[in-house]
Structures are given as structure tokens and as C-alpha cells.
Design an enzyme around this catalytic site. Structure first.
Site, PDB file in Angstrom:
ATOM      1  N   SER A  97      59.726  16.013  25.732  1.00  0.00           N
ATOM      2  CA  SER A  97      58.899  14.972  25.096  1.00  0.00           C
ATOM      3  C   SER A  97      57.447  15.354  24.842  1.00  0.00           C
ATOM      4  CB  SER A  97      58.933  13.690  25.925  1.00  0.00           C
ATOM      5  OG  SER A  97      60.165  13.043  25.758  1.00  0.00           O
TER       6      SER A  97
ATOM      7  N   SER B   5      59.444  12.032  23.128  1.00  0.00           N
ATOM      8  CA  SER B   5      58.963  10.670  23.124  1.00  0.00           C
ATOM      9  C   SER B   5      57.441  10.538  22.970  1.00  0.00           C
ATOM     10  CB  SER B   5      59.374   9.975  24.425  1.00  0.00           C
ATOM     11  OG  SER B   5      58.749  10.560  25.541  1.00  0.00           O
TER      12      SER B   5
ATOM     13  N   LYS C 163      49.032   8.686  26.294  1.00  0.00           N
ATOM     14  CA  LYS C 163      50.345   8.092  26.053  1.00  0.00           C
ATOM     15  C   LYS C 163      50.441   6.774  26.822  1.00  0.00           C
ATOM     16  CE  LYS C 163      55.284   9.425  26.309  1.00  0.00           C
ATOM     17  NZ  LYS C 163      56.236  10.477  26.740  1.00  0.00           N
TER      18      LYS C 163
END
Lengths: 486, 95
Positions: free
Chosen positions: A175, A151, A76
């Protein structure tokens, strides 16, 4: 290769079926073919990946290897990665080349894994749909009209589409678990403090936690063995022994006490999600687990408490983006105040501004006690709900999200987006671990079963999830896009 | 607790965010809806409950007061918008 789990790929590398270079090239080709459609990566580091893969192959030839040597992964874009753009999904950091590695990155690299690149995300991890990214929305590999969740939406979509065997995500209010559920993969949010936050760009420091996202619980266990543990550079990381998370994967589940929180099966839960979750619970009953209803009475206060605490912490954390030391700076500032105000106004997106403003307001003079102190008191009640429940049962089970993935553009109102996180957000407030595992499909979109345990119960959660994955094959199903680009 | 435009302007100033008049009115609407949702907290009795700042009730660990980091000024300034002679440049603040 794309249909193999990380565990299977590690075995193939060991047996010499293919090299890390071949495997890495395969994933880079898949990213090139499919990611124009999905937008799951912000940065692909192909050249570095191939260099790392060659080094891994050499290390293997020299007999100097660990289990994950030569396995490609995605990160990420919240994890600082030395000499690589680390944007956090924000225009503010579009020009930021990180000067150091996050501890998670350092540990994964030391274990011999290869980084394919940095995945798309909601800006500063604020969002539940990945639509808040400066780099555009990510599409759900199962249905291009749907969001991948957020997210960590890019990480989830990349793994689901077979563009990486696993990815690292972060979870502040759901997330990791919600995008894992929406994309039909397995995602673990560890106990707060189990994995170092050093070099992970901060959103809400008392809630943020990194964790693995992969095809199976077994894959997540291998990754946890690498990333978990105390770090002197993160004063909130916990100095406590790390078990071998693979050791207990096959422990039998007879006698396991499962609690179903009645608040997780009420209004707002889509019937198809409820059916998948209840079907999964039946699978556990057939393994000898017992099931009972429990109550988490403060569940409905978790979102209100979170939207005081997280924005308050964010407003403080994001004050570092001042246009002076790194990140975006506005053109021709007339004075220092103008430099600060315009750099931040230009660099941050709408949702980030909303949360900074909410946090600044609730922390300001005259409002602090009514909002912040009150929310922290409620946080204690929420944590106590879980501690009480774990006196009675071993694990809790329920849905990861109230519905399967919703359509892109469907939730324009911020509050309706926030309510998506009703089943995940309390877990961060309490600091306990949670895992989402694929447990069904409805209208072609995946459904996630969420399993929660008490603090530091990751090994148990992985065991419980793994046993389900031995009895079912939801986690092995792939979207058409993964097959098309094979 | 109703939110007024003056609250948004004060928060925007404290947070060092430039906000136009139109944007400020938009934020009043968005933030009011968020705070209405947050106001549900007021209905819970928290008498005698102490605030929870950290989920594990951990205390801050201490370390020896020793220098462990090396000077990496050049590395860290490579990502700065404007530097000169090892210093960060900003608009003049002292006349």
C-alpha cells in the site's frame, strides 16, 4: 515551490528564501485548486497548518530548529491525529475525532513539520486502487482516467500532483509501494517493527508498517530519521539503534550484488514494465553493480497466504468497531445484538465485509488448521526464500506492480484486484523493507522499480535508490496538473 | 473446500454483521472465488515446517506492572455515540 523536493525546500527555509507560512499557504492554495479534481484529501486542516507554520517560523527566528522545521506534509487518514477527524476511509469513523496522536504524528510534529491534512485511502487500508473509500475514488494525477493505486492512494496522488512535498503512508501488502509506482513517486516500506504502529488504525497487525512517500529517496531518508525507532507503546516495535539514513546515501555502488528474482519476470508482467525495470538494472551495471538471477520459489503462494493471514487479523482487529465506544451507531437498535450487527453492517463497505467474513470463516472451528495454520507455515517458507536469496545477493530488484496504473473501474472482481499485489505482498509476509522508485513512463503512466533488502536494510535501500536518482531524472518529472496549478 | 451459504451466515453472526438474504448469496460467490484462490496453499508440502506468526521471531517484551496512564475518561467518551454519568449507553441487556 511545487517542483522542489523536500530536501530543497528545507534548504530554502533555512536560507530564508521563503517562510514556512508562505510555503504552507502555497500548498493549501494548490490543494484548493486541484483537489476538487483529484480527491486526494479527506480533511484539509488549513487553519491549524497556518498556526503550526507561524510557530515554526518563530522557532526558526529563535534559532530553535531542526532540518524539517516548517515543512508541510500530508498524513494518510489512518494515523490518529488529536482533535482532527481520523476516518480511515470509512463511514464507520466518519464522526471520529481522534483523542490522541499516533506516535508517527507526534514525532513529525516534534520535528517541527506541519500537517496539511489527512489523505484519502481505501477503507481500512483494504484495496489496491483507492476505489474502496467511503469518500470516493482518488484520481491519478498523471491520467485522470487511471487509479492512483492503493491503499495509500491519496498520499501518492497528493505528492505526485505537488499538493504536498511528502506524505506518510502505510503498507500491509504493497500500500505504499504500489501507489508510489502508479503515481511516479518514491515510497519506502520499512522493516516490520522499524516504525511504531501506535495510533495507526490496525488492519493486519503482523504486516502493517508505516513509511514515507516523497519525490526522492533522499527525502524519504530525512523522514525516516524522524519516524524510525522503538516505541514503548507498540510492543512489536523493535528496540534497535536507528542509523542516520542520510549518511550513506552517497556510498558508491561498485560491487553491489543485485538479484533479479526470476518469478518476478514471468507471465503477467507487462512488456513496458519489464523494459523499464531492465533499463534501470543496466544503469546499476554501469555503476559497477553485478547482476544475477535468483529464485524465490514460493512467490505464487504469497497472495493465497496473505488472503488468509490478513483477513484473519483484520476480523479480530475490526471487532473493536462495535457502535458503543466510538464510531457509527445505527438508529433505534432493538437490543444489543441488533446494535452491533446493524452498526457494523451500515458502517463498513463491501470489501471490508468480505475480508471480515473470510477471516472469521477461516479462523472458525473446523477450518482453522486447514487455512490459518497452513498459511502461517507457508509464510515461513516465503520468508526463507528471501533469507536464502540475501545469502547470495545484497538487494533484489524487480517491478513494483505488473502493469502501470489501470483504469478506474477496470477491476470489478476482487480476486483480479488481489493479483495486482503479486510483487509486493510477499515482502510484508517476510517483514523485509522495500522501496519503489520511478523508473519510466508508458502511455503517460509511471512505472516503479522495486528494490528489496534484508531486514533493517533501509539505509542500503535508500542509498541504492538515491544513486539511481543521481543518474536519472524519472523522479523529477511532474504530471501536467502539477504545473497547471502552480 | 466448498463454501456454503450456511458458512457465510455463521461467519456473519460471529462477526456481528447484519447480512440480508441477497447479500449472503453475493458473499457466497465472492468468498468462494477468494477461497478457491487460497486453496492453492494445499498443494505445498509443509511437513515439519512450524507456523510463522511474526516476521522477526520476536518475543513479547515485559514491563514493570506500574500504572503509567492517567484517567482520561472524559476525553475518550467525547467520541462515543451515547454516554451518561461517565457510562456508555446501550440498549437494556438485563430485564
Amino acid at each position: 515551490m511545487h517542483d522542489k523536493t523536500l530536501t530543497q525546500l528545507a534548504a530554502s527555509l533555512k536560507s530564508g528564501e521563503f517562510s514556512s507560512r508562505e510555503l504552507t499557504s502555497h500548498y493549501l492554495r494548490k490543494i484548493e485548486k486541484a483537489d476538487g479534481t483529484l480527491n486526494s484529501f479527506i480533511t484539509v486542516t488549513g487553519e491549524q497548518a497556518l498556526n503550526q507554520a507561524e510557530a515554526a517560523d518563530k522557532a526558526r527566528a529563535a534559532g530553535d530548529t531542526g532540518l524539517l522545521t516548517g515543512i508541510p506534509l500530508a498524513l494518510k487518514d489512518i494515523f490518529c491525529t488529536r482533535d482532527v477527524k481520523t476516518s480511515c476511509g470509512s463511514k464507520m469513523l466518519d464522526n471520529f475525532i481522534a483523542p490522541y496522536n499516533a506516535t508517527v504524528v507526534e514525532k513529525l510534529s516534534a520535528a517541527g513539520t506541519i500537517s496539511l491534512g489527512k489523505t484519502n485511502m481505501d477503507e481500512f487500508a483494504m484495496g489496491s486502487s483507492n476505489e474502496n473509500s467511503h469518500y470516493g475514488a482518488v484520481k491519478n494525477p498523471w491520467d485522470l482516467k487511471a487509479v492512483p493505486g492503493g491503499s495509500s492512494g491519496g498520499s501518492a496522488a497528493a505528492v505526485a500532483a505537488g499538493l504536498a512535498p511528502a506524505a506518510m503512508g502505510t503498507d500491509t501488502g504493497g500500500s505504499i509501494r504500489q501507489p508510489a509506482a502508479f503515481c511516479g513517486i518514491t515510497g519506502l516500506k520499512p522493516t516490520y517493527g522499524r516504525v511504531s504502529r501506535y495510533g495507526m488504525i490496525a488492519y493486519a497487525s503482523s504486516l502493517d508498517q508505516a513509511g514515507p512517500m516523497a519525490r526522492s529517496a533522499e527525502d524519504c531518508a530525512h523522514l525516516m530519521n524522524v519516524i524510525a525507532g522503538h516505541d514503548v507503546r507498540d510492543s512489536t516495535s523493535v528496540a534497535r539503534g536507528v542509523p542516520d539514513y542520510t549518511e550513506s546515501l552517497n556510498a558508491p555502488l561498485s560491487g553491489l550484488k543485485i538479484g533479479l528474482p526470476k518469478e518476478y519476470f514471468g507471465d503477467g508482467l507487462a512488456p513496458e514494465v519489464e523494459k523499464s525495470v531492465r533499463d534501470a538494472v543496466k544503469v546499476y551495471e554501469s555503476m559497477g553493480a553485478t547482476v544475477r538471477e535468483v529464485s524465490l520459489p514460493h512467490t505464487h503462494y504469497a497472495i493465497p497466504a496473505y488472503y488468509v493471514i490478513a483477513p484473519a487479523e483484520a476480523s479480530s482487529n475490526l471487532s473493536r468497531f462495535d457502535g458503543v465506544r466510538f464510531g457509527h451507531r445505527c438508529q433505534d437498535p432493538v437490543d444489543l445484538m441488533d446494535l452491533y450487527k446493524r452498526s457494523r453492517a451500515e458502517g463498513f463497505g463491501e470489501e471490508v465485509k468480505r475480508r471480515i467474513l473470510i477471516g472469521t470463516h477461516t479462523l472458525s472451528e473446523g477450518f482453522f488448521d486447514a487455512y490459518y495454520t497452513k498459511a502461517q507455515k507457508v509464510r515461513r517458507l516465503i520468508r526463507q526464500d528471501f533469507l536464502d536469496a540475501f545469502e547470495e545477493v545484497d538487494v533484489l530488484m524487480g517491478p513494483a506492480a505488473p502493469t502501470p496504473a489501470f483504469d478506474l473501474g477496470a477491476k470489478k472482481d476482487p480476486v483480479s484486484m488481489y493479483l495486482q499485489d503479486i510483487y509486493t505482498i510477499a515482502v510484508n509476509l517476510a517483514g523485509i523493507p522495500g522501496i519503489s522508485v520511478p523508473a519510466g513512463l508508458a502511455g503517460g503512466r509511471p512505472i516503479g522499480l522495486q528494490i528489496l533488502g534484508t531486514h533493517f536494510a533501509e539505509a542500503q535501500l535508500l542509498n541504492v535508490a538515491h544513486q539511481y536518482q543521481q543518474a536519472t531524472d524519472w523522479h523529477l518529472q511532474l504530471p501536467a496538473i502539477a504545473e497547471e496549478n502552480a | 473446500m466448498a463454501l456454503e451459504e450456511s458458512h457465510v451466515r455463521r461467519a456473519a453472526h460471529l462477526a456481528r454483521l447484519a447480512v440480508s438474504d441477497d447479500q449472503a448469496r453475493g458473499f457466497v460467490d465472492d468468498l468462494s472465488r477468494i477461497l478457491d484462490m487460497v486453496d492453492q496453499l494445499q498443494s505445498i508440502d509443509t511437513e515439519g515446517v512450524s507456523p510463522l506468526a511474526h516476521p522477526l521471531d520476536a518475543t513479547q517484551r515485559l514491563r514493570a506492572d506500574e500504572v503509567t496512564e492517567t484517567n482520561q475518561r472524559d476525553t475518550f467518551q467525547r467520541c462515543a455515540p451515547a454516554v451518561e454519568n461517565g457510562l456508555y449507553l446501550v440498549p437494556r441487556v438485563v430485564e
